[in-house]
Design an enzyme around this catalytic site. Structure first.
Site, PDB file in Angstrom:
ATOM      1  N   ASN A   1      61.360  83.024  60.986  1.00  0.00           N
ATOM      2  CA  ASN A   1      62.132  84.150  61.626  1.00  0.00           C
ATOM      3  C   ASN A   1      63.542  84.570  60.678  1.00  0.00           C
ATOM      4  O   ASN A   1      63.227  85.699  60.258  1.00  0.00           O
ATOM      5  CB  ASN A   1      62.407  83.890  63.093  1.00  0.00           C
ATOM      6  CG  ASN A   1      63.298  85.020  63.496  1.00  0.00           C
ATOM      7  OD1 ASN A   1      64.497  85.132  63.857  1.00  0.00           O
ATOM      8  ND2 ASN A   1      62.506  86.257  63.981  1.00  0.00           N
TER       9      ASN A   1
ATOM     10  N   LYS B   1      80.346  79.787  67.309  1.00  0.00           N
ATOM     11  CA  LYS B   1      79.805  81.009  66.777  1.00  0.00           C
ATOM     12  C   LYS B   1      79.857  81.840  67.785  1.00  0.00           C
ATOM     13  O   LYS B   1      80.008  83.196  67.455  1.00  0.00           O
ATOM     14  CB  LYS B   1      78.315  80.427  66.514  1.00  0.00           C
ATOM     15  CG  LYS B   1      77.438  81.652  66.022  1.00  0.00           C
ATOM     16  CD  LYS B   1      76.064  81.259  66.048  1.00  0.00           C
ATOM     17  CE  LYS B   1      75.782  80.015  65.390  1.00  0.00           C
ATOM     18  NZ  LYS B   1      74.574  79.530  64.852  1.00  0.00           N
TER      19      LYS B   1
ATOM     20  N   LYS C   1      72.547  74.623  74.069  1.00  0.00           N
ATOM     21  CA  LYS C   1      71.381  74.679  73.256  1.00  0.00           C
ATOM     22  C   LYS C   1      70.373  73.702  73.869  1.00  0.00           C
ATOM     23  O   LYS C   1      70.813  73.021  74.627  1.00  0.00           O
ATOM     24  CB  LYS C   1      71.949  73.965  71.931  1.00  0.00           C
ATOM     25  CG  LYS C   1      70.888  74.297  70.759  1.00  0.00           C
ATOM     26  CD  LYS C   1      71.034  75.421  70.074  1.00  0.00           C
ATOM     27  CE  LYS C   1      69.932  75.731  69.065  1.00  0.00           C
ATOM     28  NZ  LYS C   1      70.116  76.958  68.510  1.00  0.00           N
TER      29      LYS C   1
ATOM     30  N   LYS D   1      75.186  79.963  76.311  1.00  0.00           N
ATOM     31  CA  LYS D   1      73.870  80.443  75.531  1.00  0.00           C
ATOM     32  C   LYS D   1      73.744  79.899  74.172  1.00  0.00           C
ATOM     33  O   LYS D   1      74.600  79.384  73.652  1.00  0.00           O
ATOM     34  CB  LYS D   1      74.753  82.058  75.323  1.00  0.00           C
ATOM     35  CG  LYS D   1      73.775  83.064  74.349  1.00  0.00           C
ATOM     36  CD  LYS D   1      73.035  83.833  75.371  1.00  0.00           C
ATOM     37  CE  LYS D   1      71.767  84.571  74.638  1.00  0.00           C
ATOM     38  NZ  LYS D   1      70.684  83.519  74.710  1.00  0.00           N
TER      39      LYS D   1
ATOM     40  N   GLY E   1      65.317  81.723  71.455  1.00  0.00           N
ATOM     41  CA  GLY E   1      64.484  81.006  70.544  1.00  0.00           C
ATOM     42  C   GLY E   1      65.034  80.120  69.547  1.00  0.00           C
ATOM     43  O   GLY E   1      66.357  80.283  69.420  1.00  0.00           O
ATOM     44  N   ASP E   2      64.411  79.203  68.988  1.00  0.00           N
ATOM     45  CA  ASP E   2      64.942  78.748  67.517  1.00  0.00           C
ATOM     46  C   ASP E   2      63.711  78.210  67.003  1.00  0.00           C
ATOM     47  O   ASP E   2      62.639  78.656  66.905  1.00  0.00           O
ATOM     48  CB  ASP E   2      65.955  77.411  67.993  1.00  0.00           C
ATOM     49  CG  ASP E   2      66.731  76.817  66.665  1.00  0.00           C
ATOM     50  OD1 ASP E   2      67.841  77.773  66.353  1.00  0.00           O
ATOM     51  OD2 ASP E   2      66.432  75.859  66.322  1.00  0.00           O
TER      52      ASP E   2
ATOM     53  N   GLN F   1      77.690  76.101  68.350  1.00  0.00           N
ATOM     54  CA  GLN F   1      77.186  77.522  69.381  1.00  0.00           C
ATOM     55  C   GLN F   1      78.434  77.905  70.059  1.00  0.00           C
ATOM     56  O   GLN F   1      78.807  79.133  69.949  1.00  0.00           O
ATOM     57  CB  GLN F   1      76.096  77.192  70.090  1.00  0.00           C
ATOM     58  CG  GLN F   1      75.522  78.411  70.702  1.00  0.00           C
ATOM     59  CD  GLN F   1      74.390  78.962  69.670  1.00  0.00           C
ATOM     60  OE1 GLN F   1      73.725  78.237  69.050  1.00  0.00           O
ATOM     61  NE2 GLN F   1      74.450  80.276  69.482  1.00  0.00           N
TER      62      GLN F   1
ATOM     63  N   THR G   1      68.884  87.708  63.115  1.00  0.00           N
ATOM     64  CA  THR G   1      69.684  86.513  62.450  1.00  0.00           C
ATOM     65  C   THR G   1      69.745  86.665  61.116  1.00  0.00           C
ATOM     66  O   THR G   1      70.619  86.885  60.402  1.00  0.00           O
ATOM     67  CB  THR G   1      69.008  85.224  62.826  1.00  0.00           C
ATOM     68  OG1 THR G   1      69.104  85.297  64.240  1.00  0.00           O
ATOM     69  CG2 THR G   1      69.923  84.136  62.169  1.00  0.00           C
TER      70      THR G   1
ATOM     71  N   SER H   1      71.317  88.882  70.827  1.00  0.00           N
ATOM     72  CA  SER H   1      71.032  88.177  72.325  1.00  0.00           C
ATOM     73  C   SER H   1      71.997  88.776  73.283  1.00  0.00           C
ATOM     74  O   SER H   1      71.507  89.211  74.327  1.00  0.00           O
ATOM     75  CB  SER H   1      70.894  86.693  72.327  1.00  0.00           C
ATOM     76  OG  SER H   1      69.525  86.328  71.551  1.00  0.00           O
TER      77      SER H   1
END
Ligand code: NAP
Length: 460
Positions: free
Chosen positions: A255, A128, A140, A104, A179-180, A125, A224, A392
């Protein structure tokens, strides 16, 4: 010195030697990948006390295994622009670790994207996602495609081409991108459409950050930024401080930044500056967020336009000068390595009390040292910006249950998750001899769960 202390010192030496040895392997196997090496170094340096206490991680070669992605995919993305020219970009997906759940992590579209950036993001990630307490592994991806200045149709053609290849490797129980930077609701929508068309079925859980009308979660867009502020709020509370009445500087105006500004303002802070890659605005009365939202979310304009509507504000060209503005709380929410040692020193000399990393790895290792050695409260990205991926995962849960929760339900779950991450990180820091150090605490709390799961699943 007691025997037990001598023994503990020798375990620490052993652990340090092991960490240094594996880091040398990482350097020689990933030459020139400076961002990836930086991310690994930060985690490794925190892990010495855990490895000293739990030497079976060394025997099981956990570090050697955790730094090697389970799979790294790199692919050609050809697409045709509005003038009829053929363009070729490079696409990536790193499926780093699936010990505790399907891979993820977001997709980034930015010209700076390369294997090193994707691997640093994917590596972070892992820990996290573990910290969120949800069953998600680390991944990622992205592309060196630059969405800036492209027409809608060009973005659609590019994302369809990108997804045509990526679709072979993802799925709701395999790998779930989001997204990123450069990938928002529009790009996710085009990618979801192409995936659905290729699979011939509506697998809503394959992507997160979807539109609300086709399986997205309320509060994902805010998650976020809000989560970063919730985390910093906990950190401040422990020192009898708060956002109320504080002066805040937030970098970026994407964002994460927009919703960090929104929540900080709701909590009574005055946010005086934000930026984009061209420069920053300074509004000493406090930024008018509705203007920033319209310019960025609706009109896709540069932040410099803000001063046309708010002539009392200043626009300064160049991105990094934002850190010379005096503030109580700094929230770097744009990109990696945006605060270097010098910027950190300037922030400290201007009296900053707390840093909350909304972006991934926005502070260099030297900058972090400056903050920690000057007693600045420091909320590291891995913990502080985990709110996005947490929601998410809540979006995946809603998709599986074919339900949708209200904004308030999701927001209150997010708030609880951020409080838990803060507590767990503080507890781990205390347990392993670094009280109050959230860099160490977050790395350890995230690592232990993944390492134990890897051991339980055998050598794979
Ligand atoms: P975004 O909406 O694309 O916004 C990025 C912002 O940062 C924009 O203002 C952009 O300015 C600026 N920026 C990007 N690259 C830059 C660079 N190289 N130098 C200077 N400014 C730059 O992206 P986002 O989703 O807010 O992500 C921001 C950060 O948060 C990233 O580090 C990302 O990995 C991290 N993050 C995001 C999420 C999420 O849910 N979105 C979750 C966790 C972490 P321009 O518009 O001029 O490019």
């Amino acid at each position: 010195m007691k025997t037990s202390e001598r023994l503990s010192d020798s375990y620490t030496d052993l652990a340090r030697q092991y960490v240094d040895k594996v880091f040398e392997i990482v350097q020689s196997r990933n030459p020139g990948e400076v961002e990836f090496q930086q991310a690994v170094k930060e985690v490794f340096d925190s892990l010495v006390p855990v490895l000293a206490k739990k030497p079976h991680y060394i025997k099981q070669a956990i570090l050697e295994r955790i730094v090697e992605p389970e799979r790294m995919i790199s692919f050609r993305v050809p697409w045709i622009d509005d003038q009829g020219n053929v363009n070729v970009n490079r696409g990536f997906r790193v499926q780093f670790n699936s010990a505790i759940g399907p891979y993820k992590g977001g997709l980034r579209f930015h010209p700076s994207v390369n294997a090193s950036i994707i691997k640093f993001l994917g590596f972070e990630q892992i820990f996290k996602n573990s910290l969120t307490g949800q069953p998600i592994g680390g991944g990622k991806g992205g592309s060196d495609f630059d969405p800036k200045g492209k027409s809608d149709v060009e973005i659609m053609r590019f994302t369809q081409s990108f997804m045509t290849e990526l679709s072979k490797y993802i799925g709701p129980d395999i790998d779930v991108p989001a997204g990123d930077i450069g990938v928002g609701a529009k790009e996710i929508g085009y990618m979801f459409g192409q995936y659905k068309r290729m699979r011939g079925g509506f697998e809503s859980g394959v992507l997160t950050g979807k539109g609300i009308n086709y399986g997205g979660s309320l509060a994902r867009k805010e998650a976020t930024g809000y989560g970063t502020v919730y985390f910093v709020e906990e950190m401040l509370k422990d020192k009898d401080l708060s956002f109320e009445g504080s002066t805040v500087v937030v970098s970026g105006s994407g964002n994460v930044s927009i919703y960090a500004i929104e929540k900080a303002q709701q909590l009574g802070a005055k946010v005086v500056a934000c930026s984009d890659s061209g420069g920053y605005i300074y509004d000493e009365n406090g930024i008018d967020l509705s203007t920033v939202k319209r310019l960025k979310e609706v009109e896709g304009k540069r932040i410099s336009e803000y001063v046309k509507e708010h002539p009392q504000a200043l626009y300064v060209q160049g991105f990094s000068g934002i850190w010379s503005i005096p503030c109580d709380i700094a929230l770097p929410c744009a990109t990696q390595n945006e605060i270097n040692e010098n910027a950190a020193q300037v922030l400290v000399s201007n009296g900053v009390k707390a840093i909350g990393e909304g972006a991934n790895m926005p502070s260099t290792l030297d900058a972090i040292d400056v903050f920690l050695s000057n007693g600045v409260l420091f909320a590291p990205a891995k913990a502080a910006n985990a709110g996005g991926v947490s929601v998410s995962a809540l979006e995946m849960a809603q998709n599986s249950a074919r339900l949708s929760w209200t904004f308030e339900e999701v927001d209150s779950k997010l708030h609880e998750i951020m409080k838990n991450i803060y507590r767990e990180s503080m507890n781990a820091a205390e347990e392993y001899g670094a009280p109050g150090n959230l860099v160490v605490g977050a790395n350890i709390a995230g690592f232990v769960k993944v390492a134990d799961a890897m051991i339980m699943q055998g050598v794979i």
